[in-house]
Design a protein around this motif. Structure first.
Motif, PDB file in Angstrom:
ATOM      1  N   VAL A   1       0.865  -1.198   0.000  1.00 40.03           N
ATOM      2  CA  VAL A   1       0.000   0.000   0.000  1.00 40.03           C
ATOM      3  C   VAL A   1       0.895   1.240   0.000  1.00 40.03           C
ATOM      4  O   VAL A   1       2.024   1.184   0.474  1.00 40.03           O
ATOM      5  CB  VAL A   1      -0.949   0.027   1.228  1.00 40.03           C
ATOM      6  CG1 VAL A   1      -1.979  -1.069   1.145  1.00 40.03           C
ATOM      7  CG2 VAL A   1      -0.160  -0.068   2.532  1.00 40.03           C
ATOM      8  N   PRO A   2       0.387   2.343  -0.531  1.00 36.12           N
ATOM      9  CA  PRO A   2       1.186   3.574  -0.563  1.00 36.12           C
ATOM     10  C   PRO A   2       1.489   4.044   0.858  1.00 36.12           C
ATOM     11  O   PRO A   2       0.638   3.932   1.732  1.00 36.12           O
ATOM     12  CB  PRO A   2       0.282   4.582  -1.268  1.00 36.12           C
ATOM     13  CG  PRO A   2      -0.751   3.765  -1.957  1.00 36.12           C
ATOM     14  CD  PRO A   2      -0.930   2.523  -1.162  1.00 36.12           C
ATOM     15  N   ASP A   3       2.703   4.543   1.061  1.00 39.70           N
ATOM     16  CA  ASP A   3       3.065   5.035   2.384  1.00 39.70           C
ATOM     17  C   ASP A   3       4.039   6.208   2.244  1.00 39.70           C
ATOM     18  O   ASP A   3       4.704   6.342   1.218  1.00 39.70           O
ATOM     19  CB  ASP A   3       3.717   3.902   3.196  1.00 39.70           C
ATOM     20  CG  ASP A   3       3.684   4.198   4.698  1.00 39.70           C
ATOM     21  OD1 ASP A   3       3.069   5.214   5.112  1.00 39.70           O
ATOM     22  OD2 ASP A   3       4.274   3.408   5.450  1.00 39.70           O
ATOM     23  N   GLU A   4       4.107   7.026   3.302  1.00 35.62           N
ATOM     24  CA  GLU A   4       5.051   8.148   3.320  1.00 35.62           C
ATOM     25  C   GLU A   4       6.464   7.589   3.453  1.00 35.62           C
ATOM     26  O   GLU A   4       6.709   6.683   4.251  1.00 35.62           O
ATOM     27  CB  GLU A   4       4.779   9.059   4.522  1.00 35.62           C
ATOM     28  CG  GLU A   4       3.363   9.611   4.596  1.00 35.62           C
ATOM     29  CD  GLU A   4       3.029  10.552   3.449  1.00 35.62           C
ATOM     30  OE1 GLU A   4       3.968  11.145   2.878  1.00 35.62           O
ATOM     31  OE2 GLU A   4       1.828  10.674   3.116  1.00 35.62           O
ATOM     32  N   ILE A   5       7.387   8.137   2.670  1.00 39.55           N
ATOM     33  CA  ILE A   5       8.785   7.743   2.777  1.00 39.55           C
ATOM     34  C   ILE A   5       9.597   9.026   2.910  1.00 39.55           C
ATOM     35  O   ILE A   5       9.357   9.972   2.156  1.00 39.55           O
ATOM     36  CB  ILE A   5       9.227   6.944   1.532  1.00 39.55           C
ATOM     37  CG1 ILE A   5       8.485   5.598   1.517  1.00 39.55           C
ATOM     38  CG2 ILE A   5      10.734   6.709   1.518  1.00 39.55           C
ATOM     39  CD1 ILE A   5       8.875   4.700   0.388  1.00 39.55           C
ATOM     40  N   PRO A   6      10.524   9.083   3.857  1.00 35.32           N
ATOM     41  CA  PRO A   6      11.296  10.315   4.040  1.00 35.32           C
ATOM     42  C   PRO A   6      11.949  10.745   2.730  1.00 35.32           C
ATOM     43  O   PRO A   6      12.502   9.921   2.013  1.00 35.32           O
ATOM     44  CB  PRO A   6      12.360   9.920   5.072  1.00 35.32           C
ATOM     45  CG  PRO A   6      11.835   8.717   5.753  1.00 35.32           C
ATOM     46  CD  PRO A   6      10.955   8.019   4.784  1.00 35.32           C
ATOM     47  N   GLY A   7      11.869  12.014   2.416  1.00 34.60           N
ATOM     48  CA  GLY A   7      12.513  12.517   1.203  1.00 34.60           C
ATOM     49  C   GLY A   7      11.567  12.625   0.019  1.00 34.60           C
ATOM     50  O   GLY A   7      11.871  13.276  -0.965  1.00 34.60           O
ATOM     51  N   TYR A   8      10.412  11.977   0.116  1.00 37.19           N
ATOM     52  CA  TYR A   8       9.438  12.058  -0.971  1.00 37.19           C
ATOM     53  C   TYR A   8       8.255  12.928  -0.537  1.00 37.19           C
ATOM     54  O   TYR A   8       7.841  12.865   0.622  1.00 37.19           O
ATOM     55  CB  TYR A   8       8.910  10.677  -1.341  1.00 37.19           C
ATOM     56  CG  TYR A   8       9.924   9.771  -1.996  1.00 37.19           C
ATOM     57  CD1 TYR A   8       9.984   9.652  -3.386  1.00 37.19           C
ATOM     58  CD2 TYR A   8      10.819   9.036  -1.231  1.00 37.19           C
ATOM     59  CE1 TYR A   8      10.909   8.813  -3.984  1.00 37.19           C
ATOM     60  CE2 TYR A   8      11.745   8.202  -1.820  1.00 37.19           C
ATOM     61  CZ  TYR A   8      11.784   8.083  -3.196  1.00 37.19           C
ATOM     62  OH  TYR A   8      12.694   7.257  -3.786  1.00 37.19           O
ATOM     63  N   THR A   9       7.723  13.693  -1.456  1.00 28.37           N
ATOM     64  CA  THR A   9       6.632  14.593  -1.099  1.00 28.37           C
ATOM     65  C   THR A   9       5.272  13.898  -1.162  1.00 28.37           C
ATOM     66  O   THR A   9       4.327  14.332  -0.523  1.00 28.37           O
ATOM     67  CB  THR A   9       6.617  15.834  -2.019  1.00 28.37           C
ATOM     68  OG1 THR A   9       6.763  15.381  -3.356  1.00 28.37           O
ATOM     69  CG2 THR A   9       7.745  16.779  -1.661  1.00 28.37           C
ATOM     70  N   SER A  10       5.164  12.811  -1.927  1.00 28.47           N
ATOM     71  CA  SER A  10       3.890  12.087  -1.997  1.00 28.47           C
ATOM     72  C   SER A  10       4.098  10.683  -1.443  1.00 28.47           C
ATOM     73  O   SER A  10       5.220  10.189  -1.405  1.00 28.47           O
ATOM     74  CB  SER A  10       3.424  11.944  -3.450  1.00 28.47           C
ATOM     75  OG  SER A  10       3.717  13.094  -4.182  1.00 28.47           O
ATOM     76  N   PRO A  11       3.001  10.021  -1.049  1.00 26.78           N
ATOM     77  CA  PRO A  11       3.128   8.625  -0.637  1.00 26.78           C
ATOM     78  C   PRO A  11       3.679   7.791  -1.799  1.00 26.78           C
ATOM     79  O   PRO A  11       3.410   8.100  -2.960  1.00 26.78           O
ATOM     80  CB  PRO A  11       1.695   8.200  -0.322  1.00 26.78           C
ATOM     81  CG  PRO A  11       0.887   9.436  -0.293  1.00 26.78           C
ATOM     82  CD  PRO A  11       1.626  10.506  -1.022  1.00 26.78           C
ATOM     83  N   VAL A  12       4.422   6.753  -1.465  1.00 23.88           N
ATOM     84  CA  VAL A  12       5.064   5.927  -2.495  1.00 23.88           C
ATOM     85  C   VAL A  12       4.566   4.490  -2.346  1.00 23.88           C
ATOM     86  O   VAL A  12       4.390   4.004  -1.231  1.00 23.88           O
ATOM     87  CB  VAL A  12       6.605   5.965  -2.323  1.00 23.88           C
ATOM     88  CG1 VAL A  12       7.291   5.013  -3.286  1.00 23.88           C
ATOM     89  CG2 VAL A  12       7.130   7.371  -2.518  1.00 23.88           C
TER      90      VAL A  12
END
Ligand SMILES: *Cc1c(COP(=O)(O)O)cnc(C)c1O
Length: 410
Positions: A346-357
């Protein structure tokens, strides 16, 4: 035969000449690798590794000589102590750039994970910014190097010019060895001494030449991508001019020791065998990407590069109309994986990215993207980046599964 199987079978026939040409690249690169194994007289004792300090680790040293030969460089560091591609690249940048120097990236913004290494200000400990290194980037222009701007931007203190061969997860095109050779020649005419560094991640063995042959001084990459052949469990490499490699080795370990120490433990067997397999596996993945591109074009799903475009890396980006479609496709890739097929990414927040990945990766080696995997940030234009495949058969299986699940109405 159901519709999707038939469609894929037809595509295979339609792209058979491209796949055959890629196989020829694979044979050429395999010969390069095996010639190096033979020339360096690899024996079974070279595969066994050392412990402790790792003095006189002949197998480790020989593997580094083989890498240097295959990449046509003077010297190499190939170690499991290099923890990732980002680490390998950072070793080069943090070693060779000193206070007052400038790093000039001429393929646009570098790969995401390097943001934290570059840093923003003097207060970001350990970063290039902290060390007083300036950074400038020049975007590609019309999908290739913006030579006029590059030449105009090189300053007295420009110490390293960096090229990222693969697009990574950006929208720009990847740059071929021919383009790299061309821009390096132009730069050298005016600035013979500037260090040219190439981030070679995802590029190894996709073409018949590598960036050192095109004039680069030093290159770096990850062993859980192409050169590890799917077998290396960890590691990275840095290959290039002897004086530069010595400096990098002093940063990896300590001054005075450099490459002389560092136990290889039980990793050499996989690193050797993986390098032996790499030219073949890379072509399996490459032909998988070509097939994916061809099939998706037939069902009107936008994807890039086109099936018949020249390639220099393994990445195929796929564009979806909605977040749901993109997520569904990634989940199908996961379901068609040899490991963790039962998990649903499932999409999740990853440090360094502005949108969920979203990240689909049912791989034998964690995060190994020479194995079939798919990921991307959930935001318009909903691009999923698909790469790898240890075997062509796996890509076919996954593609068929994904089409069947999610593109019923395409
Ligand atoms: C994967 C990749 C990196 C970083 O490698 P990691 O092993 O993920 O740290 C850097 N540059 C490019 C072009 C890559 O594809």
């Amino acid at each position: 035969m159901d519709t999707w199987t038939k469609l894929i079978e037809e595509s295979k026939l339609e792209i058979k000449d491209i796949m055959y040409a890629n196989k020829q690249i694979g044979q050429f690169n395999f010969n390069k690798v095996l010639n190096a194994f033979v020339a360096h007289k690899v024996t079974d004792t070279d595969l066994s590794g050392t412990s402790g300090y790792g003095y006189d680790d002949l197998g480790r040293d020989k593997l580094e000589d083989i890498y240097a030969d295959v990449f046509k460089a003077e010297d190499a560091i190939v170690r499991s102590q290099i923890i990732s591609g980002t680490h390998a690249i950072s070793l080069v940048l943090l070693t060779l750039l000193e206070s007052g120097d400038e790093l000039l990236y001429i393929t646009g913004e570098p790969y995401d994970t390097l943001d934290k290494v570059i840093g923003e200000s003097k207060s970001d400990f350990g970063t290039l910014a902290y060390n007083g290194v300036a950074m400038n980037t020049i975007d590609l222009q019309d999908d290739t190097f913006d030579k006029a701007r590059i030449l105009a931007s090189i300053k007295e203190n420009t110490k390293i010019i960096a090229i990222q061969r693969s697009r990574g997860y950006s929208i720009r095109k990847s740059v071929t060895i021919a383009e790299i050779r061309d821009v390096i020649a132009d730069i050298r005419e005016v600035h013979p001494d500037v260090i040219i560094f190439v981030d070679n991640c995802y590029g190894e063995f996709v073409e018949t030449e590598e960036p050192i042959e095109a004039g680069a001084d030093i290159i770096a990459g990850s062993l859980i991508k192409n050169p590890g052949g799917g077998l290396a469990k960890m590691g990275g490499y840095v290959v290039g001019n002897r004086d530069l490699i010595e400096k990098v080795s002093y940063r990896l370990t300590v001054p005075g020791i450099g490459k002389e120490m560092g136990a290889s433990l039980n990793e050499l067997h996989a690193m050797y065998q993986g390098f032996f397999l790499a030219p073949h596996v890379v072509i399996e993945a490459l032909n998988g990407a070509v097939l994916t591109s061809h099939v998706l074009e037939k069902v009107n799903v936008k994807s890039d590069p086109k099936f018949d475009a020249p390639r220099t890396d393994l990445i195929q980006s796929i564009m979806f109309n909605s977040a749901e479609e993109m997520i569904g496709f990634a989940q199908s890739i996961q379901q068609a994986s040899p490991v963790n097929s039962l998990f649903t990414p499932v999409p999740d927040e990853i440090p360094g990215y502005t949108s969920p990945v979203i990240m689909a990766a049912g791989t034998f080696v964690q995060g190994a993207s020479l194995e079939l995997s798919a990921d991307g940030p959930i935001r318009p234009p909903y691009r999923l980046y698909l790469q790898g495949g240890l075997t062509f058969e796996h890509v076919v299986y996954a593609l068929e599964h994904a089409l069947c699940n999610h593109l019923k109405d395409a």
